[in-house]
Design a protein around this motif. Structure first.
Motif, mmCIF file in Angstrom:
data_model
loop_
_atom_site.group_PDB
_atom_site.id
_atom_site.type_symbol
_atom_site.label_atom_id
_atom_site.label_comp_id
_atom_site.label_asym_id
_atom_site.label_seq_id
_atom_site.Cartn_x
_atom_site.Cartn_y
_atom_site.Cartn_z
ATOM 1 N N TYR A 33 0.846 -1.187 0.000
ATOM 2 C CA TYR A 33 0.000 0.000 0.000
ATOM 3 C C TYR A 33 0.883 1.238 0.000
ATOM 4 O O TYR A 33 1.982 1.233 0.548
ATOM 5 C CB TYR A 33 -0.879 0.045 1.262
ATOM 6 N N TYR A 35 0.400 5.346 1.088
ATOM 7 C CA TYR A 35 -0.405 6.402 1.676
ATOM 8 C C TYR A 35 0.403 7.684 1.611
ATOM 9 O O TYR A 35 1.635 7.651 1.494
ATOM 10 C CB TYR A 35 -0.714 6.109 3.148
ATOM 11 N N VAL A 43 -3.522 11.271 7.084
ATOM 12 C CA VAL A 43 -2.916 10.268 6.226
ATOM 13 C C VAL A 43 -3.990 9.741 5.272
ATOM 14 O O VAL A 43 -5.076 9.353 5.702
ATOM 15 C CB VAL A 43 -2.346 9.118 7.072
ATOM 16 N N PHE A 45 -5.101 7.258 1.894
ATOM 17 C CA PHE A 45 -4.816 6.093 1.073
ATOM 18 C C PHE A 45 -4.615 6.514 -0.378
ATOM 19 O O PHE A 45 -5.360 7.328 -0.929
ATOM 20 C CB PHE A 45 -5.984 5.109 1.172
ATOM 21 N N PHE A 91 4.035 7.203 2.770
ATOM 22 C CA PHE A 91 4.253 5.996 3.560
ATOM 23 C C PHE A 91 3.930 4.757 2.735
ATOM 24 O O PHE A 91 2.889 4.697 2.078
ATOM 25 C CB PHE A 91 3.339 5.975 4.794
ATOM 26 N N ILE B 100 -7.006 1.628 4.922
ATOM 27 C CA ILE B 100 -7.200 2.199 6.251
ATOM 28 C C ILE B 100 -7.508 3.677 6.105
ATOM 29 O O ILE B 100 -6.880 4.381 5.328
ATOM 30 C CB ILE B 100 -5.942 1.987 7.113
ATOM 31 N N PHE B 102 -7.624 7.173 8.099
ATOM 32 C CA PHE B 102 -7.032 7.765 9.293
ATOM 33 C C PHE B 102 -7.749 9.040 9.708
ATOM 34 O O PHE B 102 -8.310 9.768 8.886
ATOM 35 C CB PHE B 102 -5.563 8.119 9.021
#
Lengths: 115, 112
Positions: A33, A35, A43, A45, A91, B100, B102
């Motif tokens: 992944y 991010y 943060v 995606f 990230f 995910i 956040f």
């Protein structure tokens, strides 16, 4: 806990230049992944990658972005022609199963500054 | 749409004091909830996660979090903070797929 390294830790580039951010998981993982975190924001995606294919991408991940695993270990994010608004911390994360709720393990990030 | 709200951007507590960081989520189904911590120059480290079962979850570094469905909250707590706990804390929810989502994060400052 799986380790993930990212290179470079910092990169400064001129607008319009191409950048390649690298992610190296220390162990074998199948799910990858990316991010990003723009300064002061959450943060977000960007993309998920499994079995050498993109499995999902966000609206941020436009045609300027691409991902690949060129040699079976490194996982790269390429920004073809950087814009000022691409400045952010990027990230990489890895997972083992890609299922909902799986723990994703994050690298330390690459801070990209576009001038 | 799924979302996570962390209402406090900054929190300052004295070393040895108790801590509670707030997190509210919006999610249609049973959520998968996480707390991550980011120390300066470090990546995102998982503190704890909630999938199901006991609503009080224990994590690393002495942290715990309580899932309250009625309040759509997943607050992080620690009974006595240490100077090394100064960092940014992110609450997150796992969406219908595997990405995910956040919150914006809460930066924790520790007074000596």
């Amino acid at each position: 806990e799986p380790e993930v390294t990212q290179t470079p830790s910092h990169q400064v580039t001129q607008m319009g230049q191409e950048v390649i951010l690298r992610c190296v998981p220390i162990s074998n993982h199948l799910y990858f992944y990316w991010y990003r975190q723009i300064l002061g924001q959450k943060v977000e995606f960007l993309v998920s990658f499994y079995n050498n294919e993109i499995s999902e991408k966000s609206e941020i991940f436009d045609d300027q972005f691409s991902v690949e695993r060129p040699d079976g270990s490194n996982f790269t994010l390429k920004i073809r022609s950087t814009k000022l608004e691409d400045s952010a911390m990027y990230f990489c994360a890895i997972g083992t199963s890609g299922v909902i709720g799986e723990t994703q393990y994050f690298g330390p990030g690459t801070r990209l500054l576009v001038l | 749409a799924q979302s996570v709200t962390q209402p406090d951007i900054h929190i300052t507590v004295s070393e040895g004091a108790s801590l509670e960081l707030r997190c509210n989520y919006s999610y249609g189904a049973t959520p998968y909830l996480f707390w991550y911590v980011q120390s300066p120059g470090q990546g995102l480290q998982l503190l704890l996660k909630y999938f199901s079962g006991d609503t009080l979850v224990q994590g690393i570094k002495g942290f715990e979090a309580e899932f309250k469905r009625s309040q759509s909250s997943f607050n992080l707590r620690k009974p006595s903070v240490h100077w090394s706990d100064a960092a940014e804390y992110f609450c997150a929810v796992s969406s219908r797929d595997d990405k995910i989502i956040f919150g914006k994060g809460t930066r924790l400052h520790i007074l000596p």
